[in-house]
Design an enzyme around this catalytic site. Structure first.
Site, short mmCIF file in Angstrom:
data_model
loop_
_atom_site.label_atom_id
_atom_site.label_comp_id
_atom_site.label_asym_id
_atom_site.label_seq_id
_atom_site.Cartn_x
_atom_site.Cartn_y
_atom_site.Cartn_z
N GLU A 69 0.11 -3.41 4.59
CA GLU A 69 -1.01 -2.46 4.70
C GLU A 69 -1.07 -1.78 6.06
O GLU A 69 -0.84 -2.44 7.08
CB GLU A 69 -2.32 -3.24 4.55
CG GLU A 69 -3.06 -3.05 3.26
CD GLU A 69 -3.61 -1.66 3.02
OE1 GLU A 69 -3.66 -0.83 3.95
OE2 GLU A 69 -4.02 -1.40 1.89
N ASP A 70 -1.43 -0.51 6.09
CA ASP A 70 -1.62 0.17 7.39
C ASP A 70 -3.10 0.31 7.74
O ASP A 70 -3.43 0.79 8.83
CB ASP A 70 -0.97 1.56 7.38
CG ASP A 70 -1.72 2.54 6.51
OD1 ASP A 70 -2.15 2.14 5.40
OD2 ASP A 70 -1.90 3.71 6.92
N LYS A 108 -9.00 5.17 6.21
CA LYS A 108 -7.76 4.70 5.59
C LYS A 108 -8.05 3.58 4.61
O LYS A 108 -8.78 2.64 4.93
CB LYS A 108 -6.78 4.22 6.67
CG LYS A 108 -6.15 5.38 7.42
CD LYS A 108 -5.05 4.93 8.35
CE LYS A 108 -4.42 6.14 9.03
NZ LYS A 108 -3.48 5.73 10.09
N THR A 113 1.68 10.03 3.99
CA THR A 113 0.71 10.95 3.42
C THR A 113 -0.66 10.81 4.09
O THR A 113 -1.54 11.66 3.87
CB THR A 113 0.57 10.71 1.90
OG1 THR A 113 0.68 9.30 1.69
CG2 THR A 113 1.63 11.43 1.12
N LYS A 145 -11.17 -1.02 -1.20
CA LYS A 145 -10.86 -1.95 -0.11
C LYS A 145 -11.99 -1.83 0.91
O LYS A 145 -12.47 -0.72 1.12
CB LYS A 145 -9.53 -1.56 0.55
CG LYS A 145 -8.32 -1.60 -0.40
CD LYS A 145 -7.10 -0.95 0.24
CE LYS A 145 -5.97 -0.80 -0.77
NZ LYS A 145 -4.79 -0.10 -0.23
N SER A 188 -2.65 0.67 -4.31
CA SER A 188 -3.16 1.84 -3.58
C SER A 188 -4.52 2.26 -4.09
O SER A 188 -4.79 2.20 -5.30
CB SER A 188 -2.17 3.01 -3.76
OG SER A 188 -2.73 4.20 -3.27
N ALA A 189 -5.37 2.73 -3.18
CA ALA A 189 -6.68 3.25 -3.56
C ALA A 189 -6.57 4.67 -4.11
O ALA A 189 -7.54 5.22 -4.64
CB ALA A 189 -7.59 3.27 -2.33
N ASP A 210 0.88 -1.16 0.00
CA ASP A 210 0.00 0.00 0.00
C ASP A 210 0.93 1.22 0.00
O ASP A 210 2.12 1.11 0.32
CB ASP A 210 -0.86 -0.06 1.27
CG ASP A 210 -1.67 1.21 1.47
OD1 ASP A 210 -2.33 1.65 0.51
OD2 ASP A 210 -1.64 1.77 2.59
N LEU A 211 0.41 2.38 -0.38
CA LEU A 211 1.27 3.57 -0.43
C LEU A 211 1.13 4.45 0.82
O LEU A 211 2.06 4.57 1.61
CB LEU A 211 0.92 4.40 -1.68
CG LEU A 211 1.69 5.71 -1.84
CD1 LEU A 211 3.17 5.45 -2.12
CD2 LEU A 211 1.10 6.56 -2.96
N ASP A 212 -0.06 5.05 0.97
CA ASP A 212 -0.28 6.01 2.06
C ASP A 212 -0.19 5.32 3.41
O ASP A 212 -0.99 4.45 3.73
CB ASP A 212 -1.68 6.65 1.93
CG ASP A 212 -1.84 7.47 0.66
OD1 ASP A 212 -0.92 8.21 0.31
OD2 ASP A 212 -2.90 7.36 0.01
C1 BG6 Z 1 -5.86 5.69 0.21
C2 BG6 Z 1 -5.93 6.47 1.51
O1 BG6 Z 1 -4.55 5.28 0.00
O2 BG6 Z 1 -6.27 6.51 -0.89
C3 BG6 Z 1 -7.31 7.08 1.69
O3 BG6 Z 1 -5.64 5.60 2.59
C4 BG6 Z 1 -7.68 7.90 0.46
O4 BG6 Z 1 -7.30 7.87 2.85
C5 BG6 Z 1 -7.60 7.03 -0.78
O5 BG6 Z 1 -9.00 8.42 0.59
C6 BG6 Z 1 -7.94 7.78 -2.06
O6 BG6 Z 1 -6.96 8.75 -2.29
P1 BG6 Z 1 -7.06 9.91 -3.37
O7 BG6 Z 1 -5.64 10.46 -3.42
O8 BG6 Z 1 -7.45 9.28 -4.67
O9 BG6 Z 1 -8.05 10.89 -2.88
MG MG Z 2 -2.67 3.17 3.64
#
Ligand code: BG6
Ligand code: MG
Length: 225
Positions: free
Chosen positions: A172-173, A48, A20, A148, A117-118, A12-14
């Site tokens: 994943e966090d 998240k 972030t 997710k 990542s989402a 996962d990224l964030d």
């Molecule tokens: C996920 C985050 O990685 O991305 C969420 O954990 C976030 O908090 C989601 O809402 C979507 O991100 P973005 O950048 O497309 O608004």
């Molecule tokens: Mg995350």
């Protein structure tokens, strides 16, 4: 060194590669404050791993506020503009401690690496971190329709790298991200604390001082080889 039973690690990224998650929280809190709602950290934890639109729907629900689809689009755009402003200053130094050297170790051991990542901003952030070329596959929020805990984002990573989910592991966090990995038949490693991520196969506080050898030892404990 022992051979890994895992052929693919999906990150996962964030909150796993870069912190972030705190910027998402700042931007959502600012938006919620505009309609008089105080978004708490505990509520943010539930956002998240959740897509932008679904996060907004949760916040509106919690606040008891109704908006039209058009208004929701405008609100999501405003939040994203603030978020994009906040990530402008991300540099390679912002990668969380140890994660880049750990990814290098995986690659040297012949284990593939993917991003799951989402976020629709994932590629921009990876570029700012100068990490894009490290990944065998990048799956972001522009490539999925289900958020997710649906495993879609991770299953796409296994498809793009021609790897079986059973030979894949996700870092994943987010509790929902762990659910997604497990639903996809993958091993799931929580990055954070047991109280949030106790349903993972195992939990790490982060990658600082974490080596491939530590990883392989933990894997043998959770997976029969
Ligand atoms: C996920 C985050 O990685 O991305 C969420 O954990 C976030 O908090 C989601 O809402 C979507 O991100 P973005 O950048 O497309 O608004
Ligand atoms: Mg995350």
């Amino acid at each position: 060194m022992q051979k890994s039973p895992i052929s693919l690690c999906i990150f996962d990224l964030d909150g796993v590669i870069v912190d972030t998650a705190k910027y998402h929280y700042i931007a959502w809190k600012r938006l919620a404050a505009e309609f008089g709602y105080d978004l708490t950290e505990a509520q943010n934890e539930k956002l998240k791993g959740v897509s932008r639109v679904q996060s907004l729907n949760h916040i509106l629900d919690w606040a008891g506020v109704t908006k039209t689809e058009e208004e929701k689009t405008a609100l999501a755009t405003r939040k994203n503009n603030w978020y994009v402003e906040l990530i402008q200053n991300v540099t390679p130094d912002d990668a969380l401690p140890g994660v880049v050297s750990f990814i290098h170790e995986l690659k040297q051991a012949g284990i593939k690496v993917a991003l799951g990542s989402a976020s629709k901003n994932a590629r921009v952030i990876l570029d700012k971190l100068e990490l894009s070329s490290l990944f065998d596959a990048i799956v972001d929020g522009t490539m999925t329709v289900k958020s997710k805990p649906d495993p879609e984002v991770f299953l796409k990573g296994t498809e793009l790298t021609n790897t079986s989910p059973h030979a894949s592991l996700v870092f994943e966090d987010a509790a929902k991200g762990i659910d997604a990995a497990l639903a996809g038949g993958m091993l799931a490693v929580g990055i954070g604390t047991e109280d949030q991520l106790g349903h993972s196969d195992f939990v790490l506080p982060g990658f600082d001082n974490y080596t491939l050898s530590d990883f392989l030892k933990q894997l043998t404990r959770v997976k029969q080889v």
